[in-house]
Design a protein around this motif. Structure first.
Motif, mmCIF file in Angstrom:
data_model
loop_
_atom_site.group_PDB
_atom_site.id
_atom_site.type_symbol
_atom_site.label_atom_id
_atom_site.label_comp_id
_atom_site.label_asym_id
_atom_site.label_seq_id
_atom_site.Cartn_x
_atom_site.Cartn_y
_atom_site.Cartn_z
ATOM 1 N N VAL A 1 0.853 -1.173 0.000
ATOM 2 C CA VAL A 1 0.000 0.000 0.000
ATOM 3 C C VAL A 1 0.894 1.230 0.000
ATOM 4 C CG1 VAL A 1 -0.157 0.091 2.526
ATOM 5 C CG2 VAL A 1 -1.951 1.130 1.158
ATOM 6 N N SER A 2 0.447 2.294 -0.630
ATOM 7 C CA SER A 2 1.228 3.522 -0.658
ATOM 8 C C SER A 2 0.363 4.692 -0.214
ATOM 9 C CB SER A 2 1.791 3.788 -2.063
ATOM 10 O OG SER A 2 0.749 3.932 -2.992
ATOM 11 N N PHE A 3 0.945 5.610 0.512
ATOM 12 C CA PHE A 3 0.223 6.815 0.914
ATOM 13 C C PHE A 3 1.214 7.910 1.250
ATOM 14 C CE2 PHE A 3 0.477 3.898 4.489
ATOM 15 C CZ PHE A 3 0.968 4.676 5.536
ATOM 16 N N ASP A 4 0.704 9.131 1.351
ATOM 17 C CA ASP A 4 1.538 10.309 1.544
ATOM 18 C C ASP A 4 1.181 10.960 2.876
ATOM 19 O OD1 ASP A 4 2.908 12.673 1.477
ATOM 20 O OD2 ASP A 4 1.933 13.454 -0.334
ATOM 21 N N PRO A 5 1.991 10.781 3.924
ATOM 22 C CA PRO A 5 1.662 11.385 5.212
ATOM 23 C C PRO A 5 1.871 12.893 5.247
ATOM 24 C CG PRO A 5 3.777 10.294 5.340
ATOM 25 C CD PRO A 5 3.214 9.968 3.986
ATOM 26 N N ASP A 6 2.801 13.406 4.424
ATOM 27 C CA ASP A 6 3.039 14.837 4.294
ATOM 28 C C ASP A 6 3.313 15.506 5.642
ATOM 29 O OD1 ASP A 6 3.371 17.210 2.906
ATOM 30 O OD2 ASP A 6 1.256 17.749 3.043
ATOM 31 N N VAL A 7 4.176 14.900 6.454
ATOM 32 C CA VAL A 7 4.607 15.498 7.721
ATOM 33 C C VAL A 7 6.117 15.387 7.836
ATOM 34 C CG1 VAL A 7 2.436 15.037 8.924
ATOM 35 C CG2 VAL A 7 4.277 13.341 9.005
ATOM 36 N N LYS A 8 6.720 16.244 8.666
ATOM 37 C CA LYS A 8 8.174 16.274 8.790
ATOM 38 C C LYS A 8 8.701 15.221 9.755
ATOM 39 C CE LYS A 8 8.606 21.172 7.612
ATOM 40 N NZ LYS A 8 9.026 22.516 8.083
ATOM 41 N N VAL B 1 1.485 4.127 12.213
ATOM 42 C CA VAL B 1 2.279 5.136 11.526
ATOM 43 C C VAL B 1 1.739 6.486 11.973
ATOM 44 C CG1 VAL B 1 2.971 6.094 9.304
ATOM 45 C CG2 VAL B 1 2.645 3.616 9.538
ATOM 46 N N PHE B 2 2.593 7.317 12.557
ATOM 47 C CA PHE B 2 2.081 8.560 13.121
ATOM 48 C C PHE B 2 3.173 9.617 13.145
ATOM 49 C CE2 PHE B 2 3.815 5.995 16.506
ATOM 50 C CZ PHE B 2 4.505 6.882 17.309
ATOM 51 N N GLY B 3 2.762 10.875 13.261
ATOM 52 C CA GLY B 3 3.707 11.971 13.343
ATOM 53 C C GLY B 3 3.053 13.278 12.961
ATOM 54 N N GLY B 4 3.872 14.319 12.875
ATOM 55 C CA GLY B 4 3.371 15.640 12.535
ATOM 56 C C GLY B 4 4.531 16.595 12.329
ATOM 57 N N ASP B 5 4.209 17.859 12.131
ATOM 58 C CA ASP B 5 5.241 18.887 12.023
ATOM 59 C C ASP B 5 5.568 19.386 13.428
ATOM 60 O OD1 ASP B 5 5.168 18.593 9.307
ATOM 61 O OD2 ASP B 5 3.965 20.392 8.943
ATOM 62 N N PRO B 6 6.850 19.530 13.765
ATOM 63 C CA PRO B 6 7.217 19.957 15.118
ATOM 64 C C PRO B 6 6.698 21.349 15.443
ATOM 65 C CG PRO B 6 9.127 19.955 13.659
ATOM 66 C CD PRO B 6 8.021 19.290 12.910
ATOM 67 N N LEU B 7 6.303 21.534 16.721
ATOM 68 C CA LEU B 7 5.844 22.836 17.191
ATOM 69 C C LEU B 7 7.017 23.746 17.532
ATOM 70 C CD1 LEU B 7 2.946 21.644 19.531
ATOM 71 C CD2 LEU B 7 2.751 22.548 17.206
ATOM 72 N N ASN B 8 8.177 23.146 17.840
ATOM 73 C CA ASN B 8 9.389 23.911 18.155
ATOM 74 C C ASN B 8 9.136 24.954 19.254
ATOM 75 O OD1 ASN B 8 11.041 22.608 16.186
ATOM 76 N ND2 ASN B 8 10.128 23.882 14.598
#
Length: 321
Positions: free
Chosen positions: A211-218, A264-271
């Protein structure tokens, strides 16, 4: 040893290309989760990833799997939160939620609860009555997601979806299922509204597939909770988490021809600064002190029947000792 066959491919931001030209995210490290006791005495498996590297994720606990006899099941009786979102996702068994804002819910296998603690809430997560009385199995996950500093004191909110309400998608070959708990998978969007944008997928199957997908997160992480997998060329087994190095690009996960499951998980950092004390996650120590005062003085509220839940926990621990 059984050979790996088939593949699960997680694509990043790059456009669709032929396999030979894929740019793959690299694995920074694979670590085994550590075991510890939480709540009223239940065992969890938890990765030891520094907050600045996990950002915007704060915590992931794999609860169980555990099998309890009659009056042995434990949960987390009344306790406070401020400054984060907590997500509980159940695989086996049943958990009951109550909070000081009047929300109540019962989670069965496949259900998810998303609580935005925000300005503060007291809640409890206890095993279902039948499991406590008769015994049974419990397994699930709890994730904490940080809130942006300007939204730390947002109004608390509770969301719950039954298993049948959670959107999912199948791989082209029909062998892999992707449950979309947060974010978007291709054209399938999650039904949960998150304050902090993240992706959170349960990817599972019983046979080899792709399967393929695009999470689009850093920031992206892969936790194998069942079976074995190969993530970007690194072999992984149950109870291990992969921290991915690159901020964009494709991710390749190859599953064995056996029962398999990974988050599968994640996101863009809040820094942003993280001040953390138990159930409170703020940006300064002064905010932490105020959270403690607000809890101790009752500003975060209370839930009727707390004595019963604490007594149930005491009995369960006594019976298990």
């Amino acid at each position: 040893m059984q050979a790996f066959v088939g593949s699960v491919v997680v694509r990043g931001r790059c456009p669709r290309r032929v396999l030979s030209t894929m740019t793959m995210r690299k694995v920074e490290t694979v670590q085994k989760t550590r075991t510890q006791t939480e709540g009223g005495g239940f065992v969890v498996r938890r990765p030891n990833i520094p907050p600045e590297r996990f950002d915007p994720i704060l915590l992931l606990d794999h609860m169980g799997p555990a099998t309890y006899g009659p009056k042995e099941a434990v949960g987390a009786p009344d306790h406070p939160h401020r400054g984060q979102e907590t997500i509980t996702y159940i695989l086996k068994g049943q958990m009951q939620h109550l909070d000081s804002h009047g929300h109540a819910g019962t989670l069965n296998p496949g259900d998810v609860q998303w609580m935005t603690a925000g300005a503060g809430v007291v809640h409890s997560e206890m095993p279902g009555d039948e499991i406590f009385e008769k015994g049974g199995s419990l397994e699930g996950f709890q994730m904490w997601v940080n809130l942006p500093k300007e939204k730390k004191m947002t109004k608390p909110r509770y969301q719950e979806l039954k298993a049948t309400e959670i959107p999912s998608s199948k791989s082209d070959d029909g062998q892999i299922t992707v449950k979309v708990l947060a974010g978007k998978f291709k054209d399938t969007a999650a039904h949960i509204d998150t304050v902090t944008p993240i992706v959170y997928y349960d990817v599972f199957g019983e046979n080899s597939g792709k399967v393929s997908f695009d999470p689009d997160v850093k920031r992206l992480f892969v936790y194998v909770y069942r079976g074995r997998a190969q993530v970007c060329g690194r072999d992984m087994k149950e109870g291990e988490i992969a921290v991915l190095e690159s901020e964009e690009g494709d991710v390749e996960v190859i599953s064995a021809n056996e029962e398999f499951g990974c988050l599968v998980f994640g996101g863009d950092p809040l820094n942003q600064p993280v001040a953390w004390a138990g159930p409170f996650v703020m940006t300064t120590q002064e905010e932490i002190r105020q959270a403690m005062i607000d809890y101790q003085t009752g500003i975060l509220g209370s839930i009727p029947g707390s004595e019963k839940r604490y007594e149930q926990t005491r009995i369960a621990n006594q019976n298990r000792s």
